[in-house]
Design an enzyme around this catalytic site. Structure first.
Site, PDB file in Angstrom:
ATOM      1  N   GLU A 133      -2.812  62.110 -26.215  1.00 28.57           N
ATOM      2  CA  GLU A 133      -3.195  63.391 -25.651  1.00 28.57           C
ATOM      3  C   GLU A 133      -4.200  63.166 -24.515  1.00 28.57           C
ATOM      4  O   GLU A 133      -5.226  62.526 -24.704  1.00 28.57           O
ATOM      5  CB  GLU A 133      -3.840  64.227 -26.770  1.00 28.57           C
ATOM      6  N   ASP A 155      -6.918  63.623 -30.835  1.00 26.20           N
ATOM      7  CA  ASP A 155      -8.290  63.732 -31.328  1.00 26.20           C
ATOM      8  C   ASP A 155      -8.324  64.192 -32.782  1.00 26.20           C
ATOM      9  O   ASP A 155      -7.428  64.879 -33.245  1.00 26.20           O
ATOM     10  CB  ASP A 155      -9.073  64.755 -30.485  1.00 26.20           C
ATOM     11  N   ASP A 205      -9.712  66.529 -34.157  1.00 25.31           N
ATOM     12  CA  ASP A 205     -10.243  67.898 -34.262  1.00 25.31           C
ATOM     13  C   ASP A 205      -9.084  68.890 -34.309  1.00 25.31           C
ATOM     14  O   ASP A 205      -7.917  68.496 -34.369  1.00 25.31           O
ATOM     15  CB  ASP A 205     -11.193  68.196 -33.093  1.00 25.31           C
ATOM     16  N   ASP A 224      -7.846  70.904 -32.049  1.00 34.17           N
ATOM     17  CA  ASP A 224      -6.902  70.817 -30.927  1.00 34.17           C
ATOM     18  C   ASP A 224      -5.955  69.640 -31.101  1.00 34.17           C
ATOM     19  O   ASP A 224      -4.759  69.738 -30.818  1.00 34.17           O
ATOM     20  CB  ASP A 224      -7.662  70.649 -29.598  1.00 34.17           C
TER      21      ASP A 224
END
Ligand code: 1YM
Length: 647
Positions: free
Chosen positions: A434, A507, A509, A511
């Protein structure tokens, strides 16, 4: 030695009424090669023990003597299965001179599901799994309530520890089996309630009218559920479609018999694009399909084409294809037959050709009738098939243009792809990363001999809300399709895959989880074999960086963070340890990324597994589909697992 064991095991298989020594050797063979009998000794094998015992209770239900089954996980992961059937016979068997009850739990019967021999069919080889479960249990107890008495017998690792005796009076009838899986035989011994619950719900759908109760009594995990579906597989379809918008209200249902065989079909269309056909033979899931599915598909296509022409919805020269007719269908097919033949790589495909005829005839006749009587439903289904037909045409053109581009440019790989040197796909890995900055770090940090990097950027398409032609032409997905090299949709061909590890690196997280879910949804809907064959992984980047002086360590979760902080402090409780939370992959320098997340010697990868396509389908529908309410509910219920939302 093992050859000898195998031979004696085969003997026990075929000579019912074997001697004491052979009995022991038979069960010893199960303990020597448990995988042969229950598939594996991992979590799946552990759960399989329960299904074997439940199968016996289900057989009793199919015979018409039992309508309630309870499955309980107790403290210490002890399993109890209770039914209200006739109770396993307790009288002395002629050939062996032993109570039938003892024979059921000590003699390895023919027809083990994973061993050689035939398959179990309802009404046939009753109780085949009892001895296998017994052999693999630290202890097993069985109590039979029958003719006013309670008979009890106990075993340990297959050996009798208490011969059958009467332990009390009763006014009920039925069988109770309690066992503790042998920790020496299994890699894990902890049961997963949800796994058992999902499987028991499936059994309840497939056996209309049987009440199945699941209970978790383990401290801190207490829960229970009662499942009872008078509507059988009709309710199964309603359940799968529960978060979808359906195209017609009724679930279309048909059942038919021929000689000893029976076929049942239930289906309903929703406004989505994917097809969900789940088929069973003798209550055994057949994920690879087979004759019963073929019969259904043929009949559906021909009935819809004939009906469309008759009603002038289709022009005389028009035709809708099988795929067009199945877009947005949710369908359950269940057949019962006396000699099921299972074929295919994983023995998960039904081979009996008479089932193709049976299901084809059933659907041809009953569906035509149904459509005559329900023209509004007929119109809705044909409109949908026609729309599918047009979209498929557009998709074909889009796909062709992808193929042309790829073919014309030779190895016309995406601009952003940083390919590796190795060409043997068995040795190569593709990291889908990403963001451009993380992509840059990964490109510098990688081992370019076998690791390729494809950065993704911008907003990714949600395929759950898009038609196939939009997916094929999408500028974010095209690089993924091209880099993988195996095509897409109906043309997907695993043998052309350019990397056997496809690693999503996002990541840690919300997102990141979102991107991962979008990509997985795409793989699930358009390249399913990629997931089924275990080629898709998630990279697991660290969450924390800890520094004391010149020493730096990383931690992947909070517990590890505390442990490492303590280690770094050592004997000096006042030492200053800096703890930083990584905000994203982009923050790591190439070396750090290699060390923590990409080095095959040190990294952690999570393989994305597809245990249950129905459950995965439901999850993707909820997470990525149109309806907001179920998504909110799901996220609230799973909030504590937010990081793992998609596994
Ligand atoms: C909790 C597990 O095993 N129930 C069960 C098993 C049997 C019967 C009833 C049964 C079958 C028959 C006649 C028959 C089994 N019997 C045998 C065998 N529940 C559970 N409930 N009477 C009772 O098939 O004719 C094997 S399983 F072989 F002994 F008949």
């Amino acid at each position: 030695m093992s050859e000898e064991l195998e031979r004696s095991a085969t003997q026990v298989d075929h000579e019912y009424g074997a001697s004491e020594i052979q009995v022991l050797e038979g069960l010893e063979a199960v303990r020597k090669r448990p995988g042969m009998y229950i598939g594996s000794t991992s979590e799946s094998g552990l759960h399989h023990l329960v299904y074997e015992i439940v199968d016996n209770a289900i057989d009793e239900a199919l015979a018409g003597y039992c309508d309630e089954i309870t499955v309980k996980i107790g403290e210490g992961d002890v399993i109890t299965v209770i039914d209200n059937g006739r109770g396993i016979p307790v009288d002395i068997q002629q050939q062996t001179g032993k109570p039938a009850l003892e024979v059921v739990f000590t003699i390895l019967h023919a027809g083990g599901k994973f061993g050689g021999g035939g398959y179990k069919v309802s009404g046939g080889l009753h109780g085949v799994g009892g001895s296998v479960v017994n052999a693999l249990s630290e202890w097993l107890e069985v109590r039979v309530h029958k003719d006013g008495k309670i008979y009890e017998m106990k075993f340990s690792r297959g050996n009798v520890t208490q011969p059958m005796k009467v332990v009390g009076d009763t006014d009920r009838h039925g069988t109770e089996v309690v066992f503790k899986p042998d920790p020496e035989m299994f890699e894990v011994t902890e049961y997963n309630y949800d796994t058992l619950h999902t499987r028991m719900r499936e059994e309840a759908f497939l056996n209309a009218g049987v009440r199945i109760i699941t209970v978790d009594e383990r401290p801190g995990k207490e829960q229970s559920d009662e499942m009872h579906y008078a509507g059988g597989i009709r309710e199964f379809v309603t359940f799968i479609n529960r978060n979808k918008t359906t195209v017609h209200d009724d679930v279309i249902y048909m059942v038919g018999k021929k000689e000893d065989s029976e076929a049942e079909v239930a289906f309903q269309y929703h406004d989505g694009y994917n097809e969900t056909i789940v088929s069973f033979a003798n209550n055994v899931h057949t994920p690879e399909g087979g004759m019963h599915e073929e019969g259904f598909k043929r009949a559906l296509t021909s009935v819809l084409n004939a009906y469309g022409k008759k009603m002038k919805i289709l022009k005389e020269e028009d035709k809708v294809s099988g795929e067009d007719c199945r877009e947005g269908i949710t369908c359950i097919i269940s057949v019962k037959l006396t000699e099921a033949q299972f074929e295919g790589q994983t023995k998960a495909k039904l081979g009996n050709s008479e089932m193709r005829t049976l299901v084809n005839n059933l659907v041809s006749e009953k569906l035509a009738e149904y459509l005559e009587e329900n023209p509004a439903v007929g119109r809705a289904i044909l409109d949908k098939a026609l729309m599918a037909n047009r979209a498929r045409e557009a998709a074909r053109k889009a796909r062709e243009s992808i193929r042309r581009k790829t073919a014309l440019g030779g190895a016309a790989m995406p601009d952003k792809l940083r390919d590796c040197n190795e060409v043997n796909p068995e040795l190569t890995e593709l990291y889908i990363v990403e963001g451009d900055s993380a992509g840059g770090s990964a490109t510098q940090g990688r081992d370019s001999r076998f690791q390729a990097i494809l950065p993704l950027w911008g907003k990714m398409l949600n395929v759950e809300k898009a038609r196939a032609d939009k997916v094929y032409g999408n500028d974010k997905l095209t690089p993924v399709i091209t880099a993988l090299g195996a095509g897409i949709g109906e043309e997907f061909d695993l043998s052309k895959l350019r990397y056997h590890k496809v690693i999503i690196m996002a990541d840690a997280d919300v997102d990141g989880a979102h991107i991962r879910t979008l990509l997985l949804t795409f793989f699930f809907r358009f390249m399913r074999p990629l997931i089924e064959q275990g080629y898709v992984y998630a990279a697991v980047p660290p969450l924390y960086k800890l520094t004391r002086g010149k020493t730096t360590r990383v931690a992947f979760d909070d517990v590890e963070r505390e442990r490492i902080a303590a280690e770094l402090r050592g004997d000096n409780p006042n030492a200053k340890v800096d703890i930083n939370r990584y905000k994203g992959l982009g923050e790591m320098d190439p070396h750090e990324l290699w060390e923590t997340t990409m080095d095959p010697e040190k990294r952690t990868l999570k393989r994305i597994e597809l245990d249950d396509a129905v459950a995965a389908d439901a999850t993707f529908t909820v997470l990525m589909g149109e309806k907001v309410e179920p998504r909110k509910e799901f996220i609230e219920q799973n909030a504590k697992y937010a990081v793992n939302l998609d596994y």
